[in-house]
Motif scaffolding. Structure first.
Motif, short mmCIF file in Angstrom:
data_model
loop_
_atom_site.label_atom_id
_atom_site.label_comp_id
_atom_site.label_asym_id
_atom_site.label_seq_id
_atom_site.Cartn_x
_atom_site.Cartn_y
_atom_site.Cartn_z
N VAL A 120 54.45 111.81 58.46
CA VAL A 120 55.78 111.19 58.32
C VAL A 120 56.70 112.17 57.61
O VAL A 120 56.25 113.07 56.89
N PRO A 121 58.01 112.02 57.75
CA PRO A 121 58.95 112.97 57.14
C PRO A 121 59.06 112.79 55.63
O PRO A 121 59.01 111.67 55.12
N PHE A 122 59.20 113.93 54.92
CA PHE A 122 59.45 113.88 53.49
C PHE A 122 60.68 114.70 53.09
O PHE A 122 61.17 114.58 51.98
N LYS A 123 61.20 115.52 54.03
CA LYS A 123 62.40 116.30 53.73
C LYS A 123 63.01 116.76 55.05
O LYS A 123 62.30 117.09 56.00
N ALA A 124 64.33 116.76 55.11
CA ALA A 124 65.02 117.27 56.30
C ALA A 124 64.76 118.76 56.44
O ALA A 124 64.80 119.51 55.46
N SER A 125 64.48 119.19 57.66
CA SER A 125 64.17 120.60 57.90
C SER A 125 65.41 121.46 57.71
O SER A 125 66.50 121.11 58.16
N ASP A 126 65.22 122.59 57.02
CA ASP A 126 66.31 123.55 56.84
C ASP A 126 66.09 124.82 57.63
O ASP A 126 66.74 125.84 57.40
N MET A 127 65.13 124.77 58.57
CA MET A 127 64.81 125.94 59.38
C MET A 127 65.73 125.98 60.59
O MET A 127 65.97 124.98 61.25
N ILE A 128 66.23 127.17 60.88
CA ILE A 128 67.19 127.36 61.97
C ILE A 128 66.43 127.55 63.26
O ILE A 128 65.53 128.38 63.35
N HIS A 129 66.80 126.78 64.27
CA HIS A 129 66.19 126.92 65.60
C HIS A 129 66.92 128.03 66.36
O HIS A 129 68.14 127.98 66.53
N THR A 130 66.14 129.01 66.81
CA THR A 130 66.74 130.09 67.59
C THR A 130 67.08 129.60 68.98
O THR A 130 66.45 128.69 69.52
N THR A 157 57.15 117.33 57.71
CA THR A 157 56.29 116.15 57.67
C THR A 157 54.99 116.45 56.93
O THR A 157 54.57 117.60 56.82
N SER A 158 54.39 115.38 56.46
CA SER A 158 53.12 115.48 55.74
C SER A 158 52.33 114.20 56.00
O SER A 158 52.92 113.14 56.23
N PRO A 159 50.99 114.26 55.98
CA PRO A 159 50.20 113.04 56.18
C PRO A 159 50.58 111.97 55.17
O PRO A 159 50.74 112.25 53.98
N PHE A 160 50.70 110.76 55.65
CA PHE A 160 51.15 109.66 54.80
C PHE A 160 50.11 109.35 53.73
O PHE A 160 48.91 109.34 54.00
N ASP A 161 50.59 109.11 52.51
CA ASP A 161 49.75 108.75 51.38
C ASP A 161 50.37 107.52 50.73
O ASP A 161 51.48 107.56 50.21
N LYS A 162 49.64 106.43 50.79
CA LYS A 162 50.18 105.18 50.27
C LYS A 162 50.45 105.25 48.76
O LYS A 162 51.32 104.54 48.25
N GLY A 163 49.74 106.13 48.07
CA GLY A 163 49.95 106.27 46.63
C GLY A 163 51.15 107.11 46.27
O GLY A 163 51.45 107.26 45.08
N ASP A 166 57.14 107.13 47.07
CA ASP A 166 58.45 107.70 46.75
C ASP A 166 58.57 109.16 47.11
O ASP A 166 59.64 109.75 46.97
N PHE A 167 57.49 109.80 47.60
CA PHE A 167 57.56 111.19 48.04
C PHE A 167 58.21 111.32 49.42
O PHE A 167 58.81 112.34 49.74
N PHE A 168 58.10 110.26 50.24
CA PHE A 168 58.56 110.32 51.62
C PHE A 168 59.96 109.74 51.75
O PHE A 168 60.43 108.98 50.90
N LEU A 169 60.62 110.11 52.84
CA LEU A 169 61.99 109.66 53.09
C LEU A 169 61.96 108.27 53.72
O LEU A 169 61.96 108.12 54.95
N ILE A 170 61.91 107.26 52.90
CA ILE A 170 61.82 105.87 53.37
C ILE A 170 63.16 105.19 53.07
O ILE A 170 63.41 104.78 51.93
N ASN A 171 64.00 105.11 54.06
CA ASN A 171 65.27 104.41 53.91
C ASN A 171 65.13 102.91 54.20
O ASN A 171 65.74 102.08 53.52
N ASP A 172 64.34 102.60 55.22
CA ASP A 172 64.12 101.21 55.60
C ASP A 172 62.67 101.07 56.03
O ASP A 172 62.22 101.72 57.00
N LYS A 173 61.92 100.25 55.33
CA LYS A 173 60.51 100.10 55.64
C LYS A 173 60.28 99.52 57.03
O LYS A 173 59.25 99.78 57.65
N GLU A 174 61.23 98.74 57.54
CA GLU A 174 61.06 98.12 58.85
C GLU A 174 61.21 99.13 59.99
O GLU A 174 60.68 98.94 61.07
#
Length: 897
Positions: A120-130, A157-163, A166-174
């Motif tokens: 799941v995502p944890f940060k918006a990518s800042d890498m430039i696509h050629t 992205t990183s494997p989801f960890d329920k513990g 707050d590390f992941f970008l969760i705006n809306d759980k639904e």
């Protein structure tokens, strides 16, 4: 959110929660509004909870066992945390089908996302696509809107960890987990949920798959998000299916790129990889098709320079050469110029350009496979599949394996007890499976031998029917339809029918013996089934082509000493035309290949359309808003676990046709290209309109098909080299050409006469001589004392009469030398190209390393910040007693941090 549990009706065992739902209606809604609400929705009646899965069943009068199973199964689903809602049968089209809607709340999704290591995502990518395409304006007509090509932003992205919520970008759980991920998690629970009581531990009674097989439930499927021909009314509901239908499934979009990211988001990575491979294969076919058309055009343009055909058609040359009978009794003597048309047809495919094209295709196959590896590596990175171990195979043990394998042992990797299959049982099952495969492959060979026997038996009948007639009209027809052509076409058609019939049985046999082996994981199951089915199909589809290419006309013998099939005097082995057997191989290839593609398109397009039309006939008169989303999808065809397998199999069999025998038919890539352009859109149309939404699944690559393609690619070099050497007449012509040091045209003059040997008619045995009345009107046994046949043997009267001449051995040596040279040249180029082209682009390698570095850095910073907060809180609440002033506390706290 309140979890609504189903109230189980003791009488029927069906989940009913109407009273609970009335208490949870949204503000402003009345009971009447709730009953008259639009049913074309993907939400529960409260309009908030999303339907992640739907189960349907029919309440049979005598189905008490099924009711009990459903009751226990649904109770266990509730214990697992899932929420259920039932639609009564009175609201369905047929008045007898119940629909059980399943919703996975956040706690369940988070728990199993952690178990399945879903990224799941944890940060918006800042890498430039050629920019992949330097000249963007040239590709603009083929591109789709950016919102369709990239339906979601790019994240690290990183494997989801329920513990670490707050590390992941969760705006809306639904909406954090997309519908494809939600239905994958729910299916994982359904596949392992038991339907027995707690006091009765019956391991074999678990999983929705078993409940479907015993009729407890009639269907289980996730929902499409909306109707494909219009956007969803609910603004909170996606319209991805509509976008796919509009920009992907329409045939008028055949020249457009595929929205692979949207396909992946909606259907999952496994289906996305298939369409990525199919699209790339179709793109590469364009170059092979262009080269094939060029080679075919060369054959057409050099039509008038074909000296051999001119000699065959010439009345003074070909018309004066009397050929020996092609079969016993019913076949008579014939003149060489009767094969005029077939010799011209052979030249279209059997010319100097064919050698170049065969070498080109050997290199093309390598380029296709190597460039696909690079494309696949790019997709693995973009779709977060780099570290995927095929759904973490240890976690994805098949429920059937868990049920049937009662023994348990310690897994050295996970240090946990797991079920296993004893070595003795595995060996016994493997032997039985291997014996079954050999038996059915032998059955294919027996059918091919039967077709060969048919060819030998009916050739004499066709020869007797099509013998020369004094009527010019029949003579002209006979020049177009020769006994060889009539035999080849009818035998090819019969062979195609046999192939289709055997396919029906092979699919079931392959599935049965794969189930017998009890593979441990889904990936292992698919790989084993793939190998078995391909072996079956390989022998089934290609054996007739191998016969024509490498056996027909090679073991004939000569007049007076012919070779017979199984020693039976009525089945004399077939001979090739003076122009060679290549045109017959072309005929066989075209009939089987084109027939398979036409039949496949009919099966894929018309049959699903007719079945869905018939299945939804009762609902067509209902108001649109009362035709519920779950009923619409229920009326569609079920996309089985092996649905994608058959799509791959169809394309790989086609790949074999255009590589293994392409030297005989340079237009094969063009036919495959036209078919695949249609295939991409037909498959897209099926997925979006005719099939229920498949359960999303992940896959890093195309699996065992990659190895099969590699084997076919290597085998194609060998087969094409042998076709050019032994099926084509290219090598004998080149030997004759370079044996004469004159000009090209002059040196080829006399080749036809040189390639035919002489036999004394008086020496033909009585059992081989034509019957009385079979000889043509022009035949006079007083003036015609010899006949010709296709071989290089000494003439009668020679001390070594009817033995092979030195020219025969020279040609044989040239053929073997050509095979060795061609194979080595192509293989050297193949390995050099494979070495030069890295499997993973350097840019992708750099991005993978960069992303792993950033993930480690952010995880480290996250842990440090978390530790700072904990230390700060502990110092604030309970500071050490020896620290008196606040300045001392701050100094110690800063040193610790």
């Amino acid at each position: 959110m309140m979890i609504v549990s189903s109230v189980l009706d003791e009488k029927s065992g069906n989940g009913i929660n109407n009273m609970a739902d009335r208490g949870n209606m949204l503000p402003g809604h009345t009971e009447t509004d709730n009953l008259n609400q639009n049913k074309d929705t993907v939400f529960f009646r409260d309009g908030v909870r999303r339907i992640d899965f739907v189960l349907s069943y029919v309440d049979d009068r005598d189905g008490e066992k099924k009711q009990e199973r459903r009751k226990q199964f649904e109770a266990n689903l509730l214990k697992a945390g899932l929420e259920l809602e039932t639609e009564d049968k009175s609201d369905s089209d047929d008045g007898k089908t119940y629909f059980l809607k399943v919703h996975a709340p956040w706690e369940v999704l988070a728990t199993y996302a952690d178990v399945l290591k879903i990224k799941v995502p944890f940060k918006a990518s800042d890498m430039i696509h050629t920019q992949e395409v330097p000249l963007e304006w040239l590709s603009r007509p083929f591109r789709l809107p950016e919102r369709v090509m990239r339906p979601e932003p790019d994240y690290f992205t990183s494997p989801f960890d329920k513990g670490k919520i707050d590390f992941f970008l969760i705006n809306d759980k639904e909406t954090f987990f997309p519908p494809s991920t939600r239905n994958r998690i729910v299916y994982y629970i359904l596949a392992r949920c038991p339907y027995y009581k707690e006091d009765r531990k019956e391991k074999d009674k678990k999983g929705i798959k078993r409940l479907l097989s015993n009729g407890t439930y009639t269907a289980a499927f996730p929902l499409h998000d909306c109707r494909y021909w219009k956007r969803a009314r609910n603004t909170e509901c996606e319209s991805e299916r509509y976008n796919l239908y509009r920009h992907w499934a329409g045939f008028l979009s055949f020249y457009k790129e595929q929205p692979l990211n949207l396909i992946r988001k909606y259907y999952g990575e496994k289906i996305g990889i298939y369409f990525a491979w199919l699209g790339f294969y179709t793109e590469m076919l364009f170059f092979a098709a262009v080269m094939g058309v060029i080679c075919f055009t060369y054959g057409v343009l050099s039509y008038d320079d074909n000296i051999s055909s001119k000699e065959i058609c010439d009345a003074d040359i070909g018309g004066s050469i009397v050929m020996c009978p092609l079969c016993d009794k019913k076949c008579s003597y014939w003149k060489l110029n009767s094969t005029c048309l077939s010799s011209w047809q052979s030249h279209l495919f059997d010319n100097e350009g064919t050698v170049f094209f065969a070498i080109f295709m050997g290199i093309w196959v390598t380029l296709f496979l190597e460039f696909w590896k690079r494309r696949q590596a790019r997709l693995e990175y973009e779709w977060d599949l780099v570290d995927l171990e095929e759904e973490q195979q240890q976690l994805m043990i098949r429920p059937e394996f868990e049920i049937k394998c009662t023994g348990r042992r310690l897994n050295r990797i996970t240090q946990e007890m797991e079920p296993y299959l004893p070595a003795t049982s595995k060996c016994a099952r493997f032997c039985l499976s291997g014996a079954t495969v050999l038996f059915w492959m032998s059955l294919i060979v027996a059918c091919i031998i039967g077709v060969i026997a048919y060819r030998l038996a009916v050739f004499a009948a066709f020869a007797s029917i099509m013998k020369d007639s004094p009527t010019r009209k029949i003579q002209l027809l006979g020049s177009l339809i020769t006994p060889q052509l009539a035999t080849s076409v009818t035998a090819s058609c019969i062979n195609f029918v046999i192939i289709m019939i055997l396919n029906f049985f092979y699919e079931r046999v392959a599935i049965w013996i794969t189930d017998l082996e009890i593979p441990k994981t889904h990936l292992e199951y698919e790989n084993k089934l793939t190998m078995k089915m391909f072996f079956f199909q390989f022998v089934n589809y290609y054996s007739s082509c191998f016969y024509v290419a490498f056996f027909k006309g090679k073991f004939v013998g000569h007049p007076g000493d012919y070779t017979y099939m199984f020693g039976w005097s009525k089945l004399r082995n077939e001979e090739c035309d003076p122009g060679g057997c290549l045109i017959e191989l072309t005929t066989q290839l075209v009939i089987v290949m084109v027939g398979k593609q036409l039949w496949g398109n009919i099966q894929e397009a018309l049959l699903p359309l007719m079945r869905n039309w018939w299945g939804s006939r009762k609902a067509r008169n209902h108001p649109e808003q009362q035709y519920s989303r779950w009923e619409q999808d229920h009326d569609l065809l079920n996309f089985t676990q092996l649905g994608l397998f058959y799509e791959y199999l169809e394309m790989v069999i086609q790949f074999g046709f255009i590589t293994l025998f392409v030297a005989s038919f340079p237009l094969a890539p063009l036919l495959a290209l036209c078919n695949n352009i249609l295939e991409v859109r037909v498959d897209a149309w099926k997925f979006t309109t005719q099939f229920r939404r498949p359960v999303a699944a992940k896959a890093r690559n195309i699996g065992a098909w990659q190895e099969i393609l590699n084997v076919v690619a290597i085998l194609s070099v060998v087969t094409n080299a042998f076709i050019m050497a032994f099926t084509s007449d290219m090598i004998p012509r080149l030997v004759y050409l370079y044996a004469n040091h004159d000009s090209h045209e002059a040196s080829m003059s006399g080749y036809v006469n040189n390639s035919l040997s002489v036999y004394n008619i008086s020496q033909i045995p009585l059992y081989s001589q034509p019957e009385e009345g079979e000889s043509p009107a022009w035949y006079n046994n007083q003036t015609i004392t010899t006949c010709r046949y296709r071989d290089y043997r000494y003439p009668p009267g020679h001390p070594r009469q009817y033995a092979h001449t030195m020219q025969f051995w020279h040609i044989l040596a040239a053929k073997l030398a050509f095979i060795i040279i061609m194979e080595h040249v192509v293989f050297v180029v193949k390995f050099f190209v494979a070495w030069m082209i890295p499997d993973v682009p350097s840019e992708v390698k750099a991005r993978i390393k960069r992303e792993r570095y950033l993930i480690q850095e952010y995880l480290h910073n996250y842990e440090v910040e978390k530790l700072k907060i904990q230390l700060s809180q502990s110092f604030t609440v309970d500071p050490p007693s020896h620290l008196r002033s606040s300045s001392e506390k701050c100094e110690v706290l800063s040193e610790c941090l």
